[in-house]
Design an enzyme around this catalytic site. Structure first.
Site, PDB file in Angstrom:
ATOM      1  N   TYR A  28      10.221  -0.779   0.333  1.00  0.00           N
ATOM      2  CA  TYR A  28      10.515  -0.356   1.701  1.00  0.00           C
ATOM      3  C   TYR A  28      11.980   0.038   1.923  1.00  0.00           C
ATOM      4  CZ  TYR A  28       5.852  -2.067   2.682  1.00  0.00           C
ATOM      5  OH  TYR A  28       4.494  -2.233   2.679  1.00  0.00           O
ATOM      6  N   HIS A 105       5.048   6.180   9.056  1.00  0.00           N
ATOM      7  CA  HIS A 105       5.095   5.128   8.034  1.00  0.00           C
ATOM      8  C   HIS A 105       6.260   5.411   7.104  1.00  0.00           C
ATOM      9  CE1 HIS A 105       1.297   3.451   9.238  1.00  0.00           C
ATOM     10  NE2 HIS A 105       0.834   4.694   9.318  1.00  0.00           N
ATOM     11  N   LEU A 106       6.925   4.359   6.704  1.00  0.00           N
ATOM     12  CA  LEU A 106       8.049   4.497   5.765  1.00  0.00           C
ATOM     13  C   LEU A 106       7.568   5.032   4.422  1.00  0.00           C
ATOM     14  CD1 LEU A 106       9.447   1.026   6.704  1.00  0.00           C
ATOM     15  CD2 LEU A 106      10.703   3.166   7.056  1.00  0.00           C
ATOM     16  N   ARG A 116      -5.126   1.485   2.169  1.00  0.00           N
ATOM     17  CA  ARG A 116      -4.091   2.012   3.084  1.00  0.00           C
ATOM     18  C   ARG A 116      -4.374   3.461   3.479  1.00  0.00           C
ATOM     19  NH1 ARG A 116       0.016  -2.002   3.035  1.00  0.00           N
ATOM     20  NH2 ARG A 116       0.014  -3.054   1.024  1.00  0.00           N
TER      21      ARG A 116
HETATM   22  O1  CA2 Z   1       4.937   2.304   5.063  1.00  0.00           O
HETATM   23  C1  CA2 Z   1       4.871   1.757   6.156  1.00  0.00           C
HETATM   24  O2  CA2 Z   1       5.680   1.963   7.073  1.00  0.00           O
HETATM   25  C2  CA2 Z   1       3.774   0.742   6.399  1.00  0.00           C
HETATM   26  O3  CA2 Z   1       3.360   0.836   7.761  1.00  0.00           O
HETATM   27  C3  CA2 Z   1       4.382  -0.625   6.134  1.00  0.00           C
HETATM   28  C4  CA2 Z   1       3.374  -1.758   6.269  1.00  0.00           C
HETATM   29  C5  CA2 Z   1       2.132  -1.482   5.415  1.00  0.00           C
HETATM   30  O4  CA2 Z   1       1.160  -2.490   5.644  1.00  0.00           O
HETATM   31  C6  CA2 Z   1       1.530  -0.124   5.729  1.00  0.00           C
HETATM   32  O5  CA2 Z   1       0.440   0.084   4.868  1.00  0.00           O
HETATM   33  C7  CA2 Z   1       2.546   0.976   5.529  1.00  0.00           C
HETATM   34  C8  CA2 Z   1       3.987  -3.080   5.819  1.00  0.00           C
HETATM   35  C9  CA2 Z   1       5.168  -3.478   6.640  1.00  0.00           C
HETATM   36  C10 CA2 Z   1       5.735  -4.722   5.999  1.00  0.00           C
HETATM   37  O6  CA2 Z   1       7.120  -4.531   5.881  1.00  0.00           O
HETATM   38  C11 CA2 Z   1       7.794  -5.350   5.046  1.00  0.00           C
HETATM   39  C12 CA2 Z   1       9.117  -5.082   4.885  1.00  0.00           C
HETATM   40  C13 CA2 Z   1       9.845  -5.858   4.036  1.00  0.00           C
HETATM   41  C14 CA2 Z   1       9.258  -6.909   3.359  1.00  0.00           C
HETATM   42  C15 CA2 Z   1       7.925  -7.170   3.536  1.00  0.00           C
HETATM   43  C16 CA2 Z   1       7.190  -6.390   4.391  1.00  0.00           C
END
Ligand code: CA2
Length: 156
Positions: A28, A105-106, A116
């Site tokens: 991320y 989404h990132l 996903r």
């Molecule tokens: O890519 C994205 O922005 C997501 O929305 C991020 C979500 C994931 O479940 C989606 O499939 C895609 C996860 C967010 C969790 O973010 C974290 C950041 C740092 C450490 C752990 C989790």
């Protein structure tokens, strides 16, 4: 005619995004959610948008924020995080608001695990930006701003 001055935009972030920059940087990135908010606020200042930036780990809180935006905001940018792939309730709230919605989404959710690839949010969003990291939020706001300008002109 240009967009109404100071249109309010909700930038809504779902569960675990508060951990950005602190865990799993390989996936991320190192940018924190506070830094993403700063990017969004800077965009708002330049483009005359009032940015209401929020994050919650709770589905009901996210739904309340969406319903509230339906009454007080001109548009929504949403990263529903894990709820993207699971929440019919959040999808239903988004479907009810009647204002433009840009999903962000990132990461590129289509290049990750199969589960996903399903997004309940995409079904009701006007556009989807994924895989552009933190810059995706600026891209999402840029497009939302464009949609709002077109709405003012009555082209939608
Ligand atoms: O890519 C994205 O922005 C997501 O929305 C991020 C979500 C994931 O479940 C989606 O499939 C895609 C996860 C967010 C969790 O973010 C974290 C950041 C740092 C450490 C752990 C989790």
């Amino acid at each position: 005619m240009s967009r109404a001055p100071g249109a309010r935009v909700l930038v809504l972030n779902g569960p675990n995004l508060n951990l950005l920059g602190r865990r799993e940087p390989e996936l991320y990135g190192i940018v924190t959610l506070d830094e993403i908010e700063s990017l969004c606020q800077a965009f708002g200042e330049k483009n005359d948008l009032l940015i209401d930036f929020r994050q919650s780990n709770h589905e009901g809180v996210l739904i309340d924020a969406v319903q509230e935006a339906g009454q007080h905001a001109a548009g929504i940018v949403i990263n529903a995080a894990g709820y993207t792939h699971t929440s019919v309730a959040l999808r239903d709230a988004l479907a009810s608001v009647g204002i433009p919605i840009v999903e962000v989404h990132l990461t590129n959710i289509h290049r990750r695990e199969a589960y996903r690839r399903t997004s309940f949010v995409s079904e009701v969003a006007d556009a989807l930006i994924c895989g552009a990291g933190a810059h995706g939020y600026v891209l999402a706001l840029t497009h939302l701003s464009h949609l709002l300008e077109n709405l003012e002109k009555g082209d939608r």
